[in-house]
Design an enzyme around this catalytic site. Structure first.
Site, PDB file in Angstrom:
ATOM      1  N   HIS B 217       0.845  -1.195   0.000  1.00  0.00           N
ATOM      2  CA  HIS B 217       0.000   0.000   0.000  1.00  0.00           C
ATOM      3  C   HIS B 217       0.875   1.237   0.000  1.00  0.00           C
ATOM      4  CE1 HIS B 217      -1.886  -3.204   2.500  1.00  0.00           C
ATOM      5  NE2 HIS B 217      -2.876  -3.019   1.663  1.00  0.00           N
ATOM      6  N   ARG B 543     -10.836   1.244 -43.827  1.00  0.00           N
ATOM      7  CA  ARG B 543     -10.362   1.301 -42.452  1.00  0.00           C
ATOM      8  C   ARG B 543      -9.963   2.720 -42.098  1.00  0.00           C
ATOM      9  NH1 ARG B 543      -5.782  -2.990 -41.622  1.00  0.00           N
ATOM     10  NH2 ARG B 543      -5.785  -2.014 -39.589  1.00  0.00           N
ATOM     11  N   ASP B 556       7.790   3.318 -46.250  1.00  0.00           N
ATOM     12  CA  ASP B 556       7.597   1.999 -45.660  1.00  0.00           C
ATOM     13  C   ASP B 556       8.958   1.457 -45.199  1.00  0.00           C
ATOM     14  OD1 ASP B 556       5.995  -0.603 -45.313  1.00  0.00           O
ATOM     15  OD2 ASP B 556       7.694  -1.210 -46.566  1.00  0.00           O
TER      16      ASP B 556
END
Lengths: 577, 577
Positions: B217, B543, B556
């Protein structure tokens, strides 16, 4: 983020090594991954699953009886190579062929396909199957392009259970196809993950936003929204999946479904359970019968914060396969014995008899009204200072003192009002308030405040008029109870440092004949002074206290709240003087 | 941080509700917590555990046969109240008394103690036991002050298994005492957790630092150090625990121990396995026999990043209790059947015969030296650009292109050098390099580069001198292989956009009689131009692409690396011209 690693390049290999060392009962390592420790039974089709590391328990954690016969494990988020897959498949082969199963990603499709070709060339019958459950990754008209996410599990399991039944390779493949056709998943994400050795996350989601349909490697989702409540998240997941009930199911009403609420990594169990509560309710409302739900981490993405919901719409065959026993490192299902079922429904332990209150004198009932007003003032003061109390407590404790005091005092006020309305005397009002406080607040402060109010209530009783002396006696008893229960003494910088001078001052003043309101006023001043003194926190002996420098100047939260409350009650006593 | 909740005040209750709904096979809800679905067998001592919410699977997830009979569950990080505990204990009571077990925290000690008093007053025999395993929370001379952390589990389990054997209450309590006396834990933490509804963490650990001995805690630890490697973390944990082997064990050598490597929340499984690998090794070095290790999340603290190691030093009695079967929502152990054990040790699938190489002509062997030099240049270029390639890939992919290319090209160079040293021809050198690349790199790029080198090697063979035309043919075949395997065409903004113009230009130039080095030079220019063009990324149809705006202007990664490599190889060909 991923913090514990050695050479990041060796991470996946070392993880697999440690995994295998910890799970020898289930698996043994082979080149490229793991197979069942006991091997594949002769003549049984071997289901070999696989994919990148970073998704545990997928994939190695799903190897064992009733589930996969082997798992090929690639580097972090990278497909295993064809050679790895071939090696695992050869080790898992039980003479009846191999079904290679994986999520539908380009690298996996390539490598598992190449492995199948080589295995076939070597005389091992091999077929491949890519799971495509993620409805956010492509539309319903191009399901073959969809990614595989947590739906991997029920599809793998259906095929493996079919293999366990002795079905031949083509029929096991047909089961995989059938299960996949009836499996749909949908996910949401709140933050990305950081790979071993990387110094920034692989992808991010803006603060307080949610990415809808984000892939488990950060592949693009279909939108972004504000962070939802747990119930809203459940509704989004369920609604999205109910929009695309597969052909042949005939709508959700009356259908059965395997339900998987999956955690991606750092959305933790309690949160998943809060979401599941609503998922179960919404599916129930839609008439879906939930079969053997799974709520936990089944296909993860390191410490990515996100969840996904998977439904496999069951027919009798799929239901039997889903419920069939399994025993793997991370997924176990069904004991050989029949499941435990309680004869009775949920039992509620009998409650204490709260409907009646003991007889009380008129004087005590009138005093009860003052007690109630004092509890109202107490609760109002706690409400006003809840945030401050939490902040103070967070310096040395776990920061919940404000919340705990709020819960306790609110419950105490309600219980006191109820008892007062039923004609209770001052003693009973305080005892009922004490029980409610301790029950609802929990924690240390709940127990201590419960015992204080209970001691005070005991001293006042329900018969006689609570005199100043009686109140002072009650406070003295409360102070003793707190010291007894909590084990703290004056000087330990706790609420005892405040309670003792408060009780002593009150007792001395009332003994001198000072009326209650004035005596309380004097005692409250003493309390305030004592509370400030708890701010001089020094390191405790025997323990390093990294927070100690922050503690200096901050009073103890329990001491501070007690001082605030004595001051609030003073106002009530003066009003009722 | 905790993100999924509704009303923060209702979080713990809703989590318990969802938990119970998901695990009806094991548990049923009662006021204050859960008990076993099948109840406690008549005449069996009931072990009732408990503590605050936020530590799942502690405490509700540990209820079931072989473990607890009931769990009382408090609010987030707060003890359950005495009333809750009493209610659960009454529901779990099987007529033979109740052992209340919990970690040693002030609130729990108070409430469980009060509950035991009330139960006793009501005629239910009740005893309490607080687990004290955390060695960092107090010194060896005051073990009674220590906190309970993950050692809760083996101590609870020992007592529960003893109860299952039919032992009476006092003996079950004695077992708990004995197990606790032989259980030690030590933890480290890297970040705090944020509770439901809180807008900042309950506690923090500085960036790149580790808190040693921090409580679950956020209670103070005993020090702070730099972030360790996984192996260093393992060493710290093991060394700390071996310093305090309990009396009666007689040193680690030859001793047996139950080992629990526990994740606090967002240190994930793969990391735990990497650490466990070293833990097991170090304990083995010390002569400790590890019995049924557990590696996973057993006592958590929401999404706190941290781990702890627990050792329970076993004697014959404790060993039997630790190994006894258990079946709870979150902890299952031991199938009724004997564990699977492989007859054989780890099997390594046979490797391809790498020791010999096929016959090759002198011309082909000389060409193999050029091939090797080209692969060296390729690998060096990939090394130089690995970080850039990863960064580019992270824009649209998962950021591992650089790492994957590095792994693959390094492995390819080594395999090629080995084959060349054995006298292999150009074709075999390329094929061996191809296999190594694809095997070590994994992922899509690994498969594609493997297939390219393999196609080129096939075209060159080991017999004839590799002419410019033959190289051009090989590159054309490589281009076809990549399109076939990857399913991409020109215009899809992948490496195919570079490979096709490269192959076409090379083929056209060599057909015109241009020598290889010059033809390659021309083709490499075409490749470079084509790679830049892949930077004009447009959203793909069907998409939404939230990252699309970032993709514009970034080529890319696969296309870019291919262009870099064609340029690097050009230099080799010019040198060897």
């Amino acid at each position: 983020m991923t913090r514990l690693f050695n050479d990041p390049a060796a991470f996946a290999d070392e993880a697999l090594e440690g995994f295998a060392a910890a799970h020898r009962r289930w698996v043994r390592p082979v080149t490229g991954g793991v197979v069942r420790a006991g091997g594949t039974p002769e003549g049984q089709v071997a289901v070999v699953i696989g994919g990148g590391s970073g998704h545990y328990p997928a994939f190695s954690g799903l190897v064992g009886r009733g589930l996969a016969h082997g798992a090929a494990v690639g580097n972090v988020f990278a497909s295993p190579s064809a050679q790895q897959i071939r090696s695992v498949a050869r080790a898992a082969h039980g003479g009846a062929g191999v079904l290679l199963m994986y999520g539908n990603y380009a690298g996996d499709v390539l490598h598992f396909g190449q492995a199948a070709e080589r295995l076939t060339g070597e005389g091992v019958r091999a077929r491949t199957f890519a799971v495509t459950d993620d409805i956010s990754s492509a539309g319903p008209e191009e399901t073959a392009k969809r990614r595989g996410i947590a739906g991997d599990l029920p599809v793998f399991k259906a095929a493996a259970a079919a293999a366990e039944q002795g079905l031949p390779l083509d029929e096991v493949l047909a089961v995989a196809e059938h299960a996949n056709a009836r499996t749909r998943s949908f996910g949401i994400a709140f933050s990305g993950c950081t790979l071993p050795g990387a110094d920034h996350p692989l992808f991010t989601v803006p603060e307080a936003r949610m990415a809808v349909g984000l892939g488990i490697h950060g592949e693009p989702g279909i939108g972004e929204e504000s962070l939802p409540t747990a119930d809203e998240a459940a509704r989004l997941l369920v609604t999205s999946l109910l929009k695309e009930v597969p052909d042949g199911v005939g709508g959700p009403a009356g259908a059965r479904a395997a339900v998987i609420l999956n955690g991606l990594g750092s959305v933790k169990y309690e949160e998943l359970f809060v979401v599941y509560r609503k998922v179960a309710e919404l599916l129930g409302d839609a008439g879906v019968e939930i079969v053997d739900p799974e709520v936990g981490e089944l296909v993860t993405s390191f410490d990515m914060a996100g969840i996904s919901l998977t439904l496999t719409w069951l027919d009798d065959g799929l239901s039997a396969l889903w419920r069939a026993p399994a025993d793997t490192p991370a997924f176990r299902k069904g004991a050989p014995a029949a499941p435990e079922h309680a004869a009775a429904a949920a039992v509620t332990a009998e409650e204490s008899d709260e409907q009646t209150v003991p007889e009380a004198s008129d004087a005590s009932r009138r005093a009860a009204a003052v007690v109630l007003a004092a509890l109202d003032a107490l609760a109002a003061t706690v409400d006003d200072h809840a945030e401050e109390l939490g902040r103070i407590d967070a310096v040395a404790g776990d920061g919940d003192h404000g919340i705990g005091m709020q819960r306790g005092s609110t419950a105490a006020r309600l219980a006191a009002a109820d008892a007062h309305a039923r004609g209770a005397g001052a003693g009973t009002v305080l005892v009922r308030a004490a029980d409610a406080w301790s029950d609802r607040a929990g924690g240390t402060s709940g127990a201590l405040w419960g015992s204080m109010l209970r001691a005070l209530g005991g001293a006042l009783g329900d018969d006689e008029k609570p005199t100043a002396a009686r109140v002072a006696d009650g406070v003295t008893e409360a102070s003793a109870a707190v010291r007894r229960l909590g084990g703290a003494e004056v000087g330990d910088k706790t609420m005892v440092d405040v309670l003792v001078p408060f009780a002593d001052t009150l007792a001395a003043a009332t003994a001198d004949g000072v009326p209650l309101a004035a005596a309380w006023d004097r005692a409250a001043d003493a309390a305030e002074t004592a509370a400030s003194a708890t701010a001089d926190l020094l390191p405790r002996k025997g323990r390093a206290r990294p927070h100690a420098e922050k503690s200096l100047g901050t009073p103890d939260a329990g001491a501070h709240s007690l001082a605030l409350i004595t001051r609030a009650v003073r106002g009530v006593l003066i009003d009722h003087h």
